[in-house]
Design a protein around this motif. Structure first.
Motif, PDB file in Angstrom:
ATOM      1  N   SER A 228       0.825  -1.212   0.000  1.00  0.00           N
ATOM      2  CA  SER A 228       0.000   0.000   0.000  1.00  0.00           C
ATOM      3  C   SER A 228       0.860   1.264   0.000  1.00  0.00           C
ATOM      4  CB  SER A 228      -0.957   0.005   1.199  1.00  0.00           C
ATOM      5  OG  SER A 228      -1.850  -1.080   1.127  1.00  0.00           O
ATOM      6  N   ILE A 229       1.836   1.298  -0.878  1.00  0.00           N
ATOM      7  CA  ILE A 229       2.698   2.466  -1.032  1.00  0.00           C
ATOM      8  C   ILE A 229       2.492   3.038  -2.429  1.00  0.00           C
ATOM      9  CG2 ILE A 229       5.098   3.218  -1.289  1.00  0.00           C
ATOM     10  CD1 ILE A 229       5.849   1.496   1.004  1.00  0.00           C
ATOM     11  N   VAL A 230       2.310   4.350  -2.486  1.00  0.00           N
ATOM     12  CA  VAL A 230       2.156   5.074  -3.743  1.00  0.00           C
ATOM     13  C   VAL A 230       3.280   6.083  -3.845  1.00  0.00           C
ATOM     14  CG1 VAL A 230       0.718   6.707  -5.018  1.00  0.00           C
ATOM     15  CG2 VAL A 230      -0.333   4.771  -3.870  1.00  0.00           C
ATOM     16  N   VAL A 231       3.915   6.159  -4.990  1.00  0.00           N
ATOM     17  CA  VAL A 231       4.975   7.131  -5.214  1.00  0.00           C
ATOM     18  C   VAL A 231       4.451   8.218  -6.150  1.00  0.00           C
ATOM     19  CG1 VAL A 231       5.955   5.784  -7.137  1.00  0.00           C
ATOM     20  CG2 VAL A 231       7.366   7.476  -5.953  1.00  0.00           C
ATOM     21  N   SER A 232       4.679   9.479  -5.767  1.00  0.00           N
ATOM     22  CA  SER A 232       4.237  10.630  -6.546  1.00  0.00           C
ATOM     23  C   SER A 232       5.394  11.602  -6.683  1.00  0.00           C
ATOM     24  CB  SER A 232       3.029  11.315  -5.893  1.00  0.00           C
ATOM     25  OG  SER A 232       1.960  10.404  -5.716  1.00  0.00           O
ATOM     26  N   GLY A 233       5.146  12.671  -7.434  1.00  0.00           N
ATOM     27  CA  GLY A 233       6.209  13.640  -7.676  1.00  0.00           C
ATOM     28  C   GLY A 233       6.250  14.725  -6.620  1.00  0.00           C
ATOM     29  N   GLY A 234       5.209  15.545  -6.561  1.00  0.00           N
ATOM     30  CA  GLY A 234       5.214  16.694  -5.674  1.00  0.00           C
ATOM     31  C   GLY A 234       6.161  17.776  -6.124  1.00  0.00           C
ATOM     32  N   ILE A 235       6.397  17.865  -7.438  1.00  0.00           N
ATOM     33  CA  ILE A 235       7.412  18.764  -7.998  1.00  0.00           C
ATOM     34  C   ILE A 235       6.729  19.901  -8.736  1.00  0.00           C
ATOM     35  CG2 ILE A 235       9.275  18.899  -9.696  1.00  0.00           C
ATOM     36  CD1 ILE A 235      10.046  16.072  -8.919  1.00  0.00           C
ATOM     37  N   VAL A 236       7.276  21.091  -8.566  1.00  0.00           N
ATOM     38  CA  VAL A 236       6.759  22.274  -9.242  1.00  0.00           C
ATOM     39  C   VAL A 236       7.541  22.575 -10.515  1.00  0.00           C
ATOM     40  CG1 VAL A 236       6.294  24.740  -8.988  1.00  0.00           C
ATOM     41  CG2 VAL A 236       5.945  23.208  -7.054  1.00  0.00           C
ATOM     42  N   ASN A 237       8.858  22.416 -10.455  1.00  0.00           N
ATOM     43  CA  ASN A 237       9.721  22.714 -11.598  1.00  0.00           C
ATOM     44  C   ASN A 237       9.794  21.508 -12.515  1.00  0.00           C
ATOM     45  OD1 ASN A 237      11.560  23.768 -13.351  1.00  0.00           O
ATOM     46  ND2 ASN A 237      13.265  23.817 -11.903  1.00  0.00           N
ATOM     47  N   GLU A 238       9.471  21.708 -13.802  1.00  0.00           N
ATOM     48  CA  GLU A 238       9.445  20.569 -14.726  1.00  0.00           C
ATOM     49  C   GLU A 238      10.815  19.966 -14.970  1.00  0.00           C
ATOM     50  OE1 GLU A 238       9.288  24.394 -17.210  1.00  0.00           O
ATOM     51  OE2 GLU A 238       8.282  23.562 -15.463  1.00  0.00           O
ATOM     52  N   ALA A 239      11.895  20.690 -14.650  1.00  0.00           N
ATOM     53  CA  ALA A 239      13.242  20.148 -14.831  1.00  0.00           C
ATOM     54  C   ALA A 239      13.541  19.031 -13.837  1.00  0.00           C
ATOM     55  CB  ALA A 239      14.275  21.260 -14.705  1.00  0.00           C
ATOM     56  N   ASP A 240      12.812  18.957 -12.733  1.00  0.00           N
ATOM     57  CA  ASP A 240      13.043  17.929 -11.720  1.00  0.00           C
ATOM     58  C   ASP A 240      12.176  16.691 -11.912  1.00  0.00           C
ATOM     59  OD1 ASP A 240      14.887  19.558 -10.462  1.00  0.00           O
ATOM     60  OD2 ASP A 240      13.366  20.511  -9.193  1.00  0.00           O
ATOM     61  N   LEU A 241      11.323  16.666 -12.900  1.00  0.00           N
ATOM     62  CA  LEU A 241      10.455  15.517 -13.131  1.00  0.00           C
ATOM     63  C   LEU A 241      11.257  14.321 -13.622  1.00  0.00           C
ATOM     64  CD1 LEU A 241       7.443  17.336 -14.826  1.00  0.00           C
ATOM     65  CD2 LEU A 241       7.519  16.416 -12.508  1.00  0.00           C
ATOM     66  N   ARG A 242      10.813  13.131 -13.244  1.00  0.00           N
ATOM     67  CA  ARG A 242      11.487  11.894 -13.629  1.00  0.00           C
ATOM     68  C   ARG A 242      10.482  10.937 -14.252  1.00  0.00           C
ATOM     69  NH1 ARG A 242      14.789  15.047 -12.843  1.00  0.00           N
ATOM     70  NH2 ARG A 242      16.707  14.902 -11.583  1.00  0.00           N
ATOM     71  N   ALA A 243      10.982  10.044 -15.100  1.00  0.00           N
ATOM     72  CA  ALA A 243      10.145   9.045 -15.753  1.00  0.00           C
ATOM     73  C   ALA A 243       9.713   7.984 -14.751  1.00  0.00           C
ATOM     74  CB  ALA A 243      10.894   8.402 -16.922  1.00  0.00           C
TER      75      ALA A 243
END
Length: 344
Positions: free
Chosen positions: A223-238
């Motif tokens: 029951s673990i979900v991973v999310s981004g929580g990122i504002v800057n698009e340069a820090d986004l990951r696949a």
């Protein structure tokens, strides 16, 4: 199908006094062209990385006041460009502190307000709010919070994650969220910025790794979900890069993959039950066969005969007693053994 269930959106609604008699000013939300373009760029990057379900999150600190709260995500999603195969969701984050222990707005009188959101997440920062989130607000109801997001970048979690609380929340259908923004330094952890408890730089990374490992150990990877929580698009990951990252916390490869695909999908299906009575998945419907007499009548109940209705008070049919046609099989086997011994 991959999910990112935490795309922070910051907006301060403008307050307008439309009537002198009104005690509280009415609030409206207007989005500028630059703000829409910035969010569109973030969505384009997420789609390019392979995400198909995106949840835009609105954060509220301490408690929700129905009189002043404004849901600015409705106006935002209506202005975003429609993309084929991409689903937009609305999420509400509630940061709980000491002032929230007496109540933070999740009451039956505000059900219509929370029904406008697809997901409700709680961010507990005290022991009492963490216990309340796991034991009370994870129970199936119209105000169920299915996501418990922990402040992983804090120097130390302000509560101990007890096994009993974690097991109860998981049994009720809640999930625990890990935002990988903390692994990048926590500079854009918007939820902790709202709570005035943000930690940046190497310290945030060290805190994130220690708290995330503890969460994986207590939940045993379930029951673990991973999310981004990122504002800057340069820090986004696949999604697959994120799965490799959280697998270093002690999760198996299949569990790390499910944290951004299978588990969020089940979570969204359960979250839809908030709009039904007592969180029932759907309204039951009686379907009669097409070739039956009941299907031909406009009112099938009228066709039912009282003889066909079996109630608890009606006598049950007695079991037919077996006729005594001879010795039983057990007696026959015993007689055969005795005959064999006599012959021998």
């Amino acid at each position: 199908m991959f999910f990112d269930l935490n795309i922070p959106i910051k907006k301060s609604p403008a307050r307008l006094n439309t009537s002198k008699k009104s005690k509280l000013p009415e609030t409206t939300t207007t989005w500028t062209t630059a703000e829409i373009a910035d969010i569109e760029r973030r969505v384009d990057v997420l789609v390019h990385l392979g995400y198909t379900v995106l949840a835009f999150s609105q954060t509220v600190n301490k408690k929700i006041d129905p009189k002043t709260h404004v849901n600015f995500l409705d106006n935002l999603i209506s202005q975003l460009r429609t993309r084929s195969g991409i689903v937009y969701l609305k999420r509400l984050n509630i940061i709980l502190d000491q002032d929230s222990e007496k109540g933070f707005g999740l009451v039956n009188a505000s059900v219509s307000l929370f029904n406008a959101y697809d997901l409700i997440a709680l961010v507990p920062t005290t022991h009492n709010t963490f216990s309340s989130a796991c034991l009370t607000h994870s129970l199936p109801s119209q105000l169920t919070a299915h996501i418990i997001s922990l402040p992983l970048t804090l120097p130390r979690l302000p509560y101990h994650m007890k096994h009993t609380l974690i097991r109860t929340a998981i049994k009720n259908g809640a999930v625990f969220e890990i935002n990988y923004v903390g692994a990048l330094g926590g500079e854009n952890d918007s939820m902790l910025v709202e709570a005035d408890a943000a930690e940046n730089g190497p310290n945030a990374k060290r805190n994130w790794w220690a708290s995330s490992r503890e969460l994986v150990r207590v939940t045993k990877g379930r029951s673990i979900v991973v999310s981004g929580g990122i504002v800057n698009e340069a820090d986004l990951r696949a999604p697959r890069d994120v799965a490799n990252l959280i697998s270093m916390l002690g999760l198996a490869q299949d569990a790390a993959h499910d944290a951004s695909s299978k588990t969020p999908k089940s979570l969204i299906i359960r979250a839809k039950t908030r709009q039904t009575h007592r969180a029932v998945l759907s309204e039951p419907a009686v379907v009669f066969p097409a070739n039956s007499d009941l299907a031909e009548s406009s009112n099938p109940i009228e066709k039912l005969d009282m003889e066909d209705v079996v109630t608890a008070d009606s006598p049950q049919p007695q079991k037919r007693q077996r006729e005594d046609s001879g010795p039983s099989k057990k007696k026959k086997r015993k007689q055969n053994r005795e005959d064999t011994q006599l012959v021998a």
